[in-house]
Design a protein around this motif. Structure first.
Motif, PDB file in Angstrom:
ATOM      1  N   ALA A 130       0.860  -1.437  -0.136  1.00 47.14           N
ATOM      2  CA  ALA A 130       0.075  -0.147  -0.151  1.00 47.14           C
ATOM      3  C   ALA A 130       0.928   1.329   0.133  1.00 47.14           C
ATOM      4  CB  ALA A 130      -0.863  -0.027   1.321  1.00 47.14           C
ATOM      5  N   TYR A 131       1.891   1.347   0.861  1.00 44.86           N
ATOM      6  CA  TYR A 131       2.663   2.534   0.993  1.00 44.86           C
ATOM      7  C   TYR A 131       3.458   2.652  -0.393  1.00 44.86           C
ATOM      8  CZ  TYR A 131       6.383   5.645   2.927  1.00 44.86           C
ATOM      9  OH  TYR A 131       7.201   6.631   3.014  1.00 44.86           O
ATOM     10  N   GLY A 132       4.221   1.569  -0.828  1.00 43.90           N
ATOM     11  CA  GLY A 132       4.904   1.685  -2.042  1.00 43.90           C
ATOM     12  C   GLY A 132       4.243   2.025  -3.264  1.00 43.90           C
ATOM     13  N   THR A 133       2.879   1.663  -3.501  1.00 43.27           N
ATOM     14  CA  THR A 133       1.996   1.963  -4.646  1.00 43.27           C
ATOM     15  C   THR A 133       1.634   3.419  -4.404  1.00 43.27           C
ATOM     16  OG1 THR A 133       1.261  -0.297  -4.582  1.00 43.27           O
ATOM     17  CG2 THR A 133      -0.021   1.483  -5.612  1.00 43.27           C
ATOM     18  N   ALA A 134       1.325   3.932  -3.109  1.00 44.12           N
ATOM     19  CA  ALA A 134       0.958   5.416  -3.104  1.00 44.12           C
ATOM     20  C   ALA A 134       2.452   6.237  -3.366  1.00 44.12           C
ATOM     21  CB  ALA A 134       0.406   5.597  -1.701  1.00 44.12           C
ATOM     22  N   LYS A 135       3.400   5.980  -3.040  1.00 45.71           N
ATOM     23  CA  LYS A 135       4.475   6.775  -3.172  1.00 45.71           C
ATOM     24  C   LYS A 135       5.002   6.568  -4.813  1.00 45.71           C
ATOM     25  CE  LYS A 135       5.498   8.336   0.916  1.00 45.71           C
ATOM     26  NZ  LYS A 135       5.706   9.800   1.076  1.00 45.71           N
ATOM     27  N   ALA A 136       4.833   5.418  -5.349  1.00 50.74           N
ATOM     28  CA  ALA A 136       5.008   5.403  -6.783  1.00 50.74           C
ATOM     29  C   ALA A 136       3.947   6.374  -7.462  1.00 50.74           C
ATOM     30  CB  ALA A 136       4.786   4.009  -7.279  1.00 50.74           C
TER      31      ALA A 136
END
Length: 700
Positions: free
Chosen positions: A590-596
């Motif tokens: 969830a976090y990595g996708t949002a940052k991408a």
């Protein structure tokens, strides 16, 4: 023990207990008197007027007693005056300059000779008003710019009114530019009128004195009180001021809403020569003036007191627009105003060309400083917030002067040539050239989300250090209010903002425009981190990260661009993303996708907004554990679990895994943001990794 006095029109602030602690320290008492006089803007403006005292000191060369005058130095402010801001001069040497003075053409040369009269080698630079104090014999002297006294001084028959109020106890000296000759005029006035308690300077201000600091203070307050009472009596007899009310103001909330929408349009137009910072006020005295029948007649006359027009320009720009007009289309409104601004600039250029002399400095910025919008309020624009705010305060003083002068007689402004000679005085030009160089982000306004967190706070402090005005926003203001209060509202303010709320974002944009006139830099630093496996990640986790990191970034850009487009000055958007938007790792979906998503949105916006000179860039931190709020609690525990270590081992783990073996701190992220907005001025769509060097996070 002195009896406490009660005044209606000025504040009596003398505190015997504080004065008694100073004992017989006459310089200390003079500074104390200065500070409490400067605390009341009805008595004198910021930076306006000056005060002095005379003492007997030991001459270091002869060992004999000698009289020394201590007087506010050039560029100081009596309200904040300290020992380092005063000049100490030999009185006999200063008076002996009468033997060197040859006339008005030599005024500027005399200022250089003041330095030969210095007694205290730690003195501030002597001001042009030094001889005005030196030629008078009194131990303590106040030269003030009270609204009530300038109203009398600027009235058509001010000398006769002075006689009516004070009889033979007050002297009068017609208008003359400050300088050595004016000091001689004061000396002559006193010689012809021994026993007077003060002198009024035509169109300028007041001189009062006393044998002690307290007597001088009381003399000043009493004279101002008498003038104020006289004016208020005349206003009561007339039944109205400024010809009465022509139109009604909008309700308070609507005035603020209109001002917030208008401010960036005006800022863009005022910044045709150099970027400006703004200030807005709808003070009741402003509304009384701008809504009156006499606005059209009085505003073009300009101000009378030199201290006023040096800060406000010779006259304001009055907007010929309905107070309740629809401002939704900022471009259309700006187009309507461009003709008015061009007419103002042309008028100012004509004033310059008509009045200039062979040695006059080049024409300065022809844009207005004061802008009046009937029904709404007063905008002021200058190089920084303090100067813009002070200009507004000075124009309110000018309004009060016009109000009083019109009530008792008829307001008269200085002739344009006299005003020009003050505005383009070579000594004033020299003072401007001595000003320190502006910092890289001077005249810039930044809005930072997540301003209470370690990274957001560090970014804000870095931008302030480099000259910017900063608006810190966060869900909770507890962590930033204290530091912002210490910085001061002329530099920074704090606002509550939930970046998932569009109404909150609109509100902070409006408040930013009201506080500083517009916006130049948007930094999205608000964030949180959730570290869970795919199985453990819940919809609520996904939605929260998308709302704060991605949707918040989108809404900031969308509503920020509304302001940037009104200004037409370009701008910067910097989004704080993460190494995790580039690198795939466990327990991070969830976090990595949002940052991408943050990173790619930045590239998309860079491509779309470049033609409008708006640059959009990304900073990717990694491992900012010290000082970063996202490392408090579950995120740190999740990352420690993912790497098979304890929470306490995280800082060392992250430092060892980067190529430079460095711990990354919030200040390092702040440096990257400054580089993007203050140094790399032709970069957009870029990503700066601040991670100590992570090969798997290299962009290419």
């Amino acid at each position: 023990m002195n009896m406490i006095k009660t005044f209606k029109y000025v504040n009596y602030l003398w505190d015997d207990s504080k004065a008694d602690k100073l004992g017989d320290d006459q310089v200390g008492l003079f500074l104390y008197r200065s500070n409490i006089l400067g605390a009341d803007l009805r008595i004198t403006n910021y930076g306006g007027g000056n005060t002095s005292c005379k003492t007997i000191e030991i001459d270091p060369l002869t060992g004999k007693d000698t009289e020394v005058m201590w007087v506010k130095g050039s560029g100081g402010d009596i309200g904040t005056l300290k020992r380092k801001g005063i000049a100490g001069l030999y009185v006999d040497r200063l008076r002996s300059l009468k033997n060197r003075y040859k006339g008005l053409d030599q005024e500027d040369e005399m200022v250089g000779l003041f330095y030969h009269c210095i007694y205290d080698l730690q003195s501030a630079a002597p001001s042009i008003d030094t001889p005005l104090h030196g030629m008078l014999p009194f131990k303590h002297i106040d030269h003030l710019h009270p609204d009530a006294l300038i109203a009398i001084a600027a009235a058509k028959d001010g000398e006769a009114i002075t006689k009516e109020i004070w009889g033979d106890t007050m002297g009068w000296v017609p208008w003359q530019r400050p300088g050595f000759d004016l000091g001689l005029q004061l000396e002559e006035c006193l010689a012809k009128n021994p026993g007077i308690r003060g002198i009024i300077l035509g169109s300028h201000g007041l001189f009062t004195w006393g044998d002690t600091s307290y007597e001088c203070y009381m003399n000043s307050l009493e004279v101002i009180e008498q003038a104020s009472a006289y004016i208020e009596k005349k206003i009561a007899e007339n039944g109205h001021v400024f010809g009465g009310k022509k139109l009604d103001s909008l309700p308070s909330e609507q005035r603020s809403a209109q001002a917030a929408k208008m401010a960036p349009i005006l800022r863009g137009l005022c910044s045709s020569e150099a970027p400006m910072i703004g200030h807005f006020t709808d003070d009741k005295n402003v509304l009384e003036f701008i809504n009156s029948h006499d606005l059209e007649r009085l505003a073009p006359l300009g101000t009378s007191c030199p201290d006023h027009f040096l800060r406000t320009k010779i006259m304001p720009l009055v907007l010929d627009l309905p107070a309740d007009m629809d401002l939704a289309d900022g471009g259309m409104v700006r187009t309507k105003l461009e003709d008015a601004f061009q007419a103002y600039r042309s008028s100012y250029a004509e004033y310059y060309e008509t009045c200039k002399k062979s040695n006059s400095p080049a024409m300065r910025d022809p844009n207005p400083v004061i802008i009046l919008w009937p029904g709404v309020g007063l905008f002021s624009f200058s190089k920084n917030k303090q100067t813009a705010r002070v200009a507004s305060e000075f124009y309110i003083n000018a309004i009060n002067v016009m109000r009083g002068a019109e009530a008792i007689s008829e307001y008269t402004a200085l002739p344009r040539q006299e005003a020009f000679d003050i505005e383009y005085w070579l000594l004033e030009e020299a003072k401007l050239k001595r000003m320190p160089a502006e910092k890289p982000l001077s005249r810039k306004i930044a809005l930072i989300t997540g301003g209470g967190g370690g990274i957001g706070k560090a970014i804000g402090e870095k931008l302030i250090e480099q000259g910017a005005n900063v608006v810190f926003t966060d869900l909770s203001l507890d962590s930033i209010n204290g530091s912002v209060k210490e910085i001061g509202s002329d530099t920074a303010i704090s606002l509550s903002c939930n970046v998932t709320s569009e109404s909150d974002i609109k509100n902070v944009m409006d408040q930013t425009c009201l506080a500083y006139g517009g916006l130049d830099i948007i930094v999205h630093s608000a964030g949180l981190a959730i570290s869970k496996s795919l199985t453990d990640t819940q919809n609520v986790d996904w939605d929260l990260l998308q709302d704060v990191l991605v949707k918040g970034q989108f809404m900031l850009a969308k509503h920020g661009m509304e302001i940037l487009r009104k200004q037409k000055m370009g701008g910067n958007i910097v989004n704080i993303a993460s190494k995790n938007g580039l690198v795939a790792g466990p327990n991070n979906v969830a976090y990595g996708t949002a940052k991408a998503a943050q990173q790619h949105m930045s590239r998309l916006l860079a491509a779309e907004l470049g033609e409008e000179k708006v640059r959009v860039n990304t900073v990717n931190p990694d491992g900012v554990i010290i000082g970063s709020k996202i490392w408090e609690g579950e995120w740190a525990e999740g990352r420690a679990k993912a790497y098979g270590i304890t929470v306490d081992e995280l800082p060392a783990h992250y430092a060892k895994r980067n190529l430079l073996n460095e711990i990354i701190r919030p200040d390092d992220i702040a440096d990257a943001v400054f580089a993007l907005v203050g140094i790399l001025k032709k970069s957009t769509g870029n990503t700066i990794n601040v991670d100590g060097g992570m090969a798997n996070a290299f962009v290419r």
